[in-house]
Design a protein around this motif. Structure first.
Motif, mmCIF file in Angstrom:
data_model
loop_
_atom_site.group_PDB
_atom_site.id
_atom_site.type_symbol
_atom_site.label_atom_id
_atom_site.label_comp_id
_atom_site.label_asym_id
_atom_site.label_seq_id
_atom_site.Cartn_x
_atom_site.Cartn_y
_atom_site.Cartn_z
ATOM 1 N N UNK A 90 115.663 22.799 37.186
ATOM 2 C CA UNK A 90 116.571 21.682 36.945
ATOM 3 C C UNK A 90 118.193 22.596 36.856
ATOM 4 N N UNK A 91 117.961 23.759 36.189
ATOM 5 C CA UNK A 91 119.443 24.519 36.316
ATOM 6 C C UNK A 91 120.042 24.573 37.574
ATOM 7 N N UNK A 92 119.006 24.953 38.416
ATOM 8 C CA UNK A 92 119.566 25.332 39.952
ATOM 9 C C UNK A 92 120.419 23.792 40.450
ATOM 10 N N UNK A 93 119.831 23.027 40.141
ATOM 11 C CA UNK A 93 120.192 21.623 40.574
ATOM 12 C C UNK A 93 121.589 21.272 39.912
ATOM 13 N N UNK A 94 121.793 21.704 38.547
ATOM 14 C CA UNK A 94 123.026 21.382 37.872
ATOM 15 C C UNK A 94 124.264 22.531 38.610
ATOM 16 N N UNK A 95 123.686 23.928 38.859
ATOM 17 C CA UNK A 95 124.681 24.588 39.375
ATOM 18 C C UNK A 95 125.154 24.077 40.665
ATOM 19 N N UNK A 96 124.489 23.647 41.614
ATOM 20 C CA UNK A 96 124.431 23.048 42.777
ATOM 21 C C UNK A 96 125.873 22.056 42.724
ATOM 22 N N UNK A 97 125.928 21.390 41.484
ATOM 23 C CA UNK A 97 127.104 20.178 41.590
ATOM 24 C C UNK A 97 128.384 20.839 40.736
ATOM 25 N N UNK A 98 128.045 21.879 40.118
ATOM 26 C CA UNK A 98 128.857 22.457 39.200
ATOM 27 C C UNK A 98 129.924 23.341 40.045
ATOM 28 N N UNK A 99 129.210 23.919 41.272
ATOM 29 C CA UNK A 99 129.998 24.832 42.146
ATOM 30 C C UNK A 99 130.913 23.854 42.927
ATOM 31 N N UNK A 100 130.817 22.550 43.029
ATOM 32 C CA UNK A 100 131.507 21.728 43.943
ATOM 33 C C UNK A 100 132.947 21.251 43.080
ATOM 34 N N UNK A 101 132.968 21.520 41.902
ATOM 35 C CA UNK A 101 133.727 21.047 40.854
ATOM 36 C C UNK A 101 134.320 19.756 41.157
ATOM 37 N N UNK A 102 133.459 18.900 40.873
ATOM 38 C CA UNK A 102 133.786 17.364 41.173
ATOM 39 C C UNK A 102 134.536 17.039 40.111
ATOM 40 N N UNK A 103 135.546 15.647 40.506
ATOM 41 C CA UNK A 103 136.129 15.122 39.214
ATOM 42 C C UNK A 103 135.436 14.201 38.582
ATOM 43 N N UNK A 104 134.110 13.628 39.026
ATOM 44 C CA UNK A 104 133.176 12.809 38.019
ATOM 45 C C UNK A 104 132.040 13.325 38.424
ATOM 46 N N UNK A 105 131.391 13.934 37.616
ATOM 47 C CA UNK A 105 129.810 14.285 37.757
ATOM 48 C C UNK A 105 128.839 13.223 36.998
#
Ligand SMILES: Nc1ncnc2c1ncn2[C@@H]1O[C@H](COP(=O)(O)OP(=O)(O)OP(=O)(O)O)[C@@H](O)[C@H]1O
Ligand SMILES: Nc1ncnc2c1ncn2[C@@H]1O[C@H](COP(=O)(O)OP(=O)(O)OP(=O)(O)O)[C@@H](O)[C@H]1O
Ligand SMILES: [Mg+2]
Ligand SMILES: [Mg+2]
Lengths: 355, 329, 513, 304
Positions: free
Chosen positions: C412-427
């Protein structure tokens, strides 16, 4: 082994066992006929069974390379054999219509034509699978059946013989004393490797094959990737088709590339890529193709009677799989080395409460 | 009242969804048949339909076995060769003078044995089914040529009777005994898949074999069973083929595995496993059979156009099937 | 639970995977008629211990006895037959089969060998009613949300005549009501003498139901304690292995007082968005730096809303504006193009790519956004992966092992990391803390707060109301696949209030956006 | 239905012929098909052509469908010899006469078909062998022969092998040292010959079951630095155009012809059979053998 760690690293490498089988097969040949490995210089190029194996495996390597990518996305391409026949037939037909069959320009045009048609047909496969969503095996089966017909339509059911030096060179020419075909296969392998591993294409293909749904949600346009691999597969098949037809200077719509799809899939699987998709190994595929060609050559070199040659192949194929399968080796080693005895009770502090 | 109608609405909307692929295939098959009838006078003759069954009885049986394998997400490439090997062994043993009953038993044992062994290798050593059954295919075909390089005729009385017995009106419309056997196999298979534990386990493994294992299902046993069943069906198919041709020929059934897989997949079974029906497989076989009949009736195509037209019809069929499927999704 | 003989003992259990020592001489015992909680951080070895017990893995060393006799199961089939009924951590069911079949497969009611379908459906309905779940048992399981699937898995396990019931994080997707229902059933079973092994990361649940607690840390046994003798803080310390004021820190994060940053143009503004037979039309506005919580009961349509906003499902009605510009969220690629990220609740089916390494999984979304021609340079990969492996304490910290080998929480943490590194404006985070241990959960919550302070908008979906309350500026309440209210998260809002809103169903105070 | 002469084609007086071809697996086969199609048009016969793609099952299906269509005559080139009784009986019951072309069947009941028109594969092998025996009559030492077989298990491969073996038994010096399947294809012939050349230092004769494999082997021989036709005597079967060219060029030494041009003869038979005339039970096509000189003469007027 002096260095157990290095030994372990070696034996657990995923290509270790196929290499062992390949070496074993060459050794068996050498025992049967000591001259098997000898390579001589003849007419300025190398001559020997080893060279034959390399040259003859070139088309299979090509087809299998494309097949690897298709399989990595979780698909399969049955139409490669027919594509080989079509591209070869088109090239030969064009050359046979030329006033001067030896003109390099004419041959290049012929190659471009053959490749172009193959790309279109690959795109057709890609559309069926990626856009319309037909199961790959059935989508490519259509072209496997109809493509054979197309190839025969092009050659009008005859064997189209040509007499073109430049074209022939693709199949039997030499470069630096070695067959040109093997350089072509090598170049294709390097190209595919570069395209997949130097860019992120490989990762994306593996991701689509590993979990298509997750890939879609990660923003991968899996449709495009799927489409692309079928086109690449077709291109590889086309070049292989040129080699096959150039090898005998004639296009045989019926026989060229017959059953090569099975060999190619086998090569991919022996190379350690799963048919379910996901991780792929180009090196393994090349090794698998070499293994299959060595097997075929062995049958001829050892003069195993055609009536039993299939039995022989069956035995070797199953041996390769078994020896490669971790499950098999594990069982084998476990039986020989029973599990170590009970361990001493661990010394870490434990808190225990009465129940 | 409201609940009832709600329930009715739900069943109405749900029932077709699961059956849409099969229904679509059935409708398209009828359309295909209709095309034949409208184009060729003799096509409307009921015997044409019977002939499709007579001529594809063995294919049907083999395809039923393949359905089991594909439902678990596996594949069995050996079936074509096993069919040939069974016919070849029967012919050989009969020529050697063994009694028909014994030959029948031996022939029916070889296929399942090979299937069982392949299943064991696939399960215990965790090797991909494709490669194991490919080796099985080489082996069985090798056995064929090993037994005899040329075809062996069968003159045995029982075989001849089974081959030439006509059920129905012998001078009018009839089917062969093979057709009845094929129907029996289809019925047994459909029952097995729908109403036995083995059948349901097959679907479960095809859905997710890891889950099936954790759910405590006998994954290994089931997997070995489906390859054994496929081997048995191939053996029965081989016997039917030997009834059909009254001979064993080393090269018969080359490439049959592809026809069989195609039939199963056209019948709506998904290659990754877990969904499909035996009835769909029956339709798949009929589709291939009717396409072939259409082409023979036409009789104007040369060899390569034959292939192109087969491919074209297949394409049209699958495309329509797919489009209907999408529409109803 | 006085001096009765343990029904199950495990002694000196060790299990190694290539490169990892998952279990190291662990002892464990389970008494009849108790609920025994197995606790530990992500990757501590809980699931491995359970899998060793049921024969999924073969132990390296150690012995298992069941009812006094030594056993060595070769697989779950044998374990089930011996009376060990298990719900594994990830929902392990066959989504292609019907709900009823998933409950009964392997022990279908039969007559003369034939499966009795009608009887099976009847019994399935009865069983689900016991768990207070009203769904069509004839429908394919895959058409239901993960939470429903989790309930079905539980139903499957509790129906068996078993001596031992093993539940590995059964409540990770469930909301309070469902948990309560489950606990009722568990107590009933316990009182009938069943021994229940229960794994969870929710400390409250442990204290609510467990009689005793066994704590694992890094594959080793820390100890076994009666629940009454181990206070919450003590438990956390035992799990983490050092003193930590995690719980206090957690409370500081509350957003009750932080006003929602409504000034400026909204980041995402949807009107009348909806999809037939999935979710009714709704309006929703999310501003930069705002955390919007999505609350609702099981199957209320939270996941559906999230998927629509990401284009994972296609809306068949409504309009979307991003930064005021009308656009459409046709598919994930389009959504990502607008700077939206989405972390699915179903990490196994829709999240991780099991065969690929941790590194590859983490950079996947970033790579997809860059296109295949521009690979993320290796140095940058290392940098990013390193940073998040550390920040989220992903363990083992080796980025090159297949992510499928990680424990559930670490995946689950890996998944979070996947999105965090894309620096989205809305997560969009759908149950991001599912199956995550208390330490990491705090870490993730802190991260969300920090990111939103930095201007990122977050749509936070969670079955855990407290979490939603703690993090959100605003809370949208779902009921029966309809957005029934949007509440500003001020002092007046608490869990009860939200439950009331759900119960009432009608729009309370609509917050103008 | 109408059981007399009546067929669907009978209404307007033209004869309908249902013909089931093996496939299009070689140039020879295609020439055979073309010949039959042209002859049918010329003779005014309505031809229903079916391609069985090398599968016996398909041929049986085709024959069944011909019966349904009530064609006047059925002709076919059997893929294999055995296994035709059932369907031929059905044809007989439907009173449709059957003609076999190219290959015969081994049915015990000779009444199932009217006649056989075609070549004798055993004889072709024998002719090839006899020529070799003749040529090597004076050989004192052993003569090493390598053989390129056709597709394993196929009738022409079996029969040509058999005929050739019978013929060379006459001279104990003639010895087959290696025999492998080249699948009737050029690529196969080449690949196998390459290994033969490496495994056997002294090869005197190559016998290939068809021209295509011989043509493939030519390339292997040239690449090995030997002179085909001189260092190695090459004997093949078929006499297709490319083969004849090679023979005329002195690269081959001998070809036993297997003529594909059965069309006109077949149409004659069809008419006779349809009219109820009696025909001989077995008609062998006019076939000959070619040496290098004969090939040079014959080449300009070869049709295929
Ligand atoms: N199949 C496997 N191969 C290799 N390593 C594994 C495998 N399964 C588990 N591990 C490792 O074993 C350790 C224990 O994992 P386990 O799944 O038991 O943790 P857990 O306590 O259940 O954690 P969580 O709370 O996250 O579910 C982890 O370090 C994990 O990476
Ligand atoms: N009674 C029901 N009938 C049909 N489908 C239902 C029912 N209850 C729940 N579902 C399923 O629930 C889903 C809608 O809820 P969604 O997945 O959005 O749930 P959620 O609010 O995220 O809650 P959770 O994820 O906790 O289940 C639909 O996909 C639907 O299949
Ligand atoms: Mg776990
Ligand atoms: Mg949800």
């Amino acid at each position: 082994m002096s260095d157990p760690k290095a030994y372990r690293a070696l034996t657990t490498h995923r290509l270790f066992w196929p290499v062992v089988v390949l070496v074993g097969m060459l050794a068996a040949n050498t025992v049967y006929r000591p001259g098997f490995l000898s390579v001589q210089m003849r007419d300025g190029h190398l001559y020997g069974s080893l060279v034959d194996i390399l040259r003859l495996s070139a088309p299979l390597i090509l087809v299998a390379l494309g097949m690897t990518l298709v399989i990595a996305t979780g698909g399969i391409d049955l139409s490669v054999g027919s594509l080989c026949a079509i591209s070869g037939a088109i090239a030969c037909l064009y050359i046979s219509r030329q006033p001067d069959q030896n003109s390099v320009g004419g041959v290049l045009t012929a190659l471009a034509l053959g490749l172009g048609v193959a790309l279109v047909l690959g795109a057709w496969n890609g559309v069926l699978v990626a856009v319309i969503g037909i199961q790959p095996i059935i989508a490519t089966l259509i072209l496997m059946v109809a493509g054979r017909g197309l190839a025969q339509l092009i050659t009008e059911g005859q064997i189209l013989t040509i007499n073109s030096g430049p074209y022939k060179a693709i199949g039997v020419g030499h470069l630096l004393t070695l067959p040109l075909a093997i350089f072509l296969a090598l170049a294709a392998a390097l190209l595919v490797a570069a395209v997949t591993r130097r860019t992120a294409l490989g990762l994306i293909i593996e991701s689509v094959g590993g979990n298509a749904q997750a890939s879609r949600l990660a923003g991968i346009r899996s449709g495009r990737i799927t489409f692309l691999v079928y086109v690449i597969s077709a291109a590889c098949a086309a070049v292989a088709g040129f080699m096959m037809t150039a090898n005998v200077s004639s296009a045989d719509g019926n026989a060229a590339g017959l059953w090569v799809e099975l060999d190619a899939i086998l090569a991919v699987v022996i190379g350690g890529t799963s048919l379910a998709g996901g991780r792929f190994s180009l090196g393994g595929t090349i090794l698998g193709a070499l293994l299959i060609q060595t097997l075929t050559t062995t049958v001829y070199a050892m003069n195993i009677s055609p009536q039993t040659s299939l039995l022989f192949k069956a035995v070797v194929v199953i041996a390769v799989c078994l020896i490669q399968a971790p499950g098999f080796r594990a069982r084998f080693t476990r039986r020989r080395a029973p599990a170590a005895g009970p361990t001493p009770v661990s010394e870490q502090p434990k808190e225990q409460v009465p129940a | 009242m409201t609940t009832l109608s709600l329930l009715a609405a739900r069943t109405r909307s749900r029932l077709p969804r699961r059956h849409v692929p099969v229904l679509a295939t059935l409708v398209l098959l009828l359309v295909l048949y209709g095309v034949g009838v409208s184009q060729y006078r003799a096509f409307s003759n009921i015997q044409v339909v019977f002939n499709v069954f007579i001529d594809n009885g063995f294919l049907l049986v083999v395809a039923v076995g393949m359905t089991f394998v594909i439902l678990t997400g596996g594949i069995d490439l050996s079936v074509g060769s096993v069919v040939a090997m069974t016919a070849m062994v029967s012919a050989f043993l009969l020529r050697e003078g063994l009694p028909a009953a014994l030959v029948l038993i031996i022939a029916l044992l070889i296929g399942p044995t090979l299937g069982f062994l392949m299943g064991c290798v696939i399960h215990f050593f965790d090797i991909q089914p494709f490669i194991v059954t490919l080796a099985g295919m080489f082996f069985a075909r090798g056995m064929c040529t090993f037994i005899s390089g040329s075809s062996i005729p069968i003159t045995d009385g029982f075989w001849t009777r089974m081959s030439q017995q006509r059920i129905g009106n012998p001078s009018g419309n009839f089917v062969s005994i093979s057709v009845l056997i094929a129907f029996a196999v289809v019925a047994v298979a459909a029952y097995t898949l729908a109403y036995t534990r083995l059948g349901r386990n097959v679907y479960a493994i095809g859905g997710n074999s890891q889950s099936a294992l954790l759910m405590g299902l006998p994954v290994g046993r089931t997997r070995i069973a489906v390859y054994t069943i496929s081997g048995l069906c191939a053996a029965i198919g081989g016997i039917l083929l030997s009834f059909y041709t009254l001979s064993g020929a080393p090269l018969i059934g080359v490439g049959m595995e592809l026809d069989v897989i195609a039939a199963v997949v056209i019948g709506g079974t998904v290659l990754t496993g877990g969904s499909g029906y035996v009835f769909g497989t029956v339709l798949g076989v009929l589709v291939l059979g009717v396409i072939q009949t259409l082409i023979t009736f036409d009789g104007s195509l040369n060899s390569w156009w034959t292939k192109i037209v087969i491919g074209g019809l297949l394409f049209a069929f699958i495309l329509l099937q797919r489009l209907i499927g999408i529409r109803y999704k | 639970m006085t001096g009765s003989q343990p029904v199950l003992t495990m002694t000196g259990i060790s299990k190694s995977f290539p490169g990892v020592r998952a279990l190291d001489g662990v002892d464990f015992r389970l008494l009849p008629g108790e609920v025994h909680a197995l606790m530990g951080e992500n990757g501590a070895g809980k699931s491995t211990l359970i899998k060793v017990l049921t024969g999924v893995y073969r132990t390296d060393h150690g012995a298992v006895t069941l009812g006094g006799a030594e056993v060595s199961f070769s697989g779950p089939m044998q374990a089930t037959a011996a009376g060990v009924s298990t719900v594994y951590q990830e929902v392990n069911l066959c989504t292609n089969l019907s709900v009823a079949e998933n409950i009964f497969i392997g022990r279908e009611p039969r007559r003369l060998g034939a499966v009795r379908w009608a009887e099976m459906r009847r019994r399935a309905r009865a069983l689900l009613a016991r768990l207070d779940l009203d769904i069509d048992v004839n429908a394919q399981l895959g058409t239901y949300s993960l939470a429903v699937q989790q309930m079905v898995a539980i139903a499957r396990a509790i129906d068996v005549e078993a001596r031992v019931l093993v539940l590995d994080e059964p409540t990770s997707s469930l909301d309070a009501g469902e948990v309560a229902q489950l606990f009722r059933v568990m107590r009933q079973l316990r009182d009938d003498g069943l021994a229940i092994l229960f794994v969870t990361h929710f400390l409250d649940q442990v204290y609510e139901i467990a009689d005793r607690i066994t704590v694992l840390r890094n594959g080793r046994l820390v100890g076994e304690y009666p629940t009454s003798e181990l206070p919450q803080l003590g438990l956390v310390e035992k799990m983490i292995g050092k003193e930590l004021r995690a719980l206090e820190r957690l409370d500081e994060q509350s957003r009750h007082d932080a006003a929602a940053p409504v000034e400026g143009a909204p980041l995402l503004d949807v009107r009348e968005l909806g999809r037939r037979s999935a979710v009714a039309r709704f309006d929703l506005t999310i501003h930069e730096g705002e955390v919007v919580g999505l609350a609702g009961l099981l199957g209320s349509g939270r996941t559906e809303v999230a998927r629509l906003l990401f284009g994972a499902d296609r809306a068949d009605h409504g309009s979307v504006r991003v930064h005021g510009t009308p656009t459409s969220l046709r598919n994930p690629v389009a959504a990502i193009g607008h700077g939206i990220g989405f972390c699915s609740e179903n990490r196994r089916a829709e999240g991780i790519v099991g065969e690929l390494s941790v590194r590859e999984n983490i950079i996947l979304a970033l790579q997809a956004a860059r296109g295949w021609l521009r690979p993320v340079p290796r140095r940058r990969q290392d940098e990013l992966v390193d940073r998040y492996v550390r920040a989220l304490s992903i363990r083992p910290a080796d980025p090159d092992i297949p992510v499928g080998n990680l424990s559930g929480g670490n995946q689950q943490k890996v998944l979070l990391a996947r999105w965090l590194i894309t620096e989205p404006r809305l997560l969009i985070l759908d149950e991001p803390t599912r199956g995550i241990d208390i330490g990491a959960k705090t870490e993730i919550q802190r991260l969300v707060a920090q990111l939103s302070d930095g201007g990122m908008a977050v749509l936070f979906v969670s079955a855990e109301l407290e979490e939603v309350l703690r993090l959100s500026h605003r809370i949208a309440v779902m009921r029966d696949r309809e957005m029934v209210a949007q509440l500003t998260n001020d002092q007046s809002v608490d869990a009860d209030r939200i439950m009331q809103t759900i119960a009432a169903g009608a729009g309370h105070e609509e917050v103008p956006s | 239905g109408n059981s007399d002469t009546g067929g669907s084609g009978g209404d307007d007086g033209t004869i309908t012929l249902g013909f089931s071809q093996v496939g299009a697996e070689s140039g020879w086969r295609t020439a055979n098909t073309t010949s039959i199609k042209e002859a049918a048009t010329e003779a005014g016969i309505d031809l229903k052509f079916d391609d069985a793609q090398q599968k016996q099952e398909n041929q049986i299906k085709a024959i069944r469908n011909f019966i349904q269509q009530k064609v006047d005559v059925i002709a076919f080139s059997p893929v294999v010899e055995s296994g035709w009784d059932t369907v031929l009986k059905e044809a007989k019951d439907a009173k449709i006469p059957v003609i076999l072309t190219d290959r015969s069947v081994d049915s015990a009941d000779k009444s199932l078909y009217k006649t056989f028109l075609g070549s004798d594969f055993v004889k072709e092998g024998r002719l090839a062998g006899e020529w070799l025996v003749q040529k090597e009559q004076s050989a004192t030492g052993p003569v090493n022969i390598v053989e390129l077989q056709g597709t394993t298990g196929s009738a022409p491969a079996n029969d040509r092998k058999k005929g050739f073996a019978e013929a060379i038994a006459a001279n104990p010096n003639l010895k087959i040292v290696a025999s492998q399947s080249g699948d009737f294809t050029r690529a196969g012939g080449k690949q196998v010959m390459e290994q033969f050349l490496k495994a056997n230092p002294k090869i005197d004769v190559l016998f290939a079951h068809n021209d295509d494999m011989g043509l493939g082997a030519l390339e292997a021989i040239t690449a090995a630095g030997k002179v085909p036709g001189k260092d190695i005597t090459i004997i093949t079967v078929d006499a297709v155009k490319d083969g004849m060219q090679a023979l005329a060029d002195g690269k081959f030494n001998f070809i036993a012809e297997c003529s594909p041009l059965l069309g006109p003869q077949l149409m004659d038979l069809v008419k006779k059979v349809h009219a109820g005339e009696s025909v001989p039970a077995r008609i062998e096509t006019q076939e000959t053998t070619f040496t290098q000189e004969q090939a040079k003469e014959a080449l300009p007027n070869r049709k295929y």
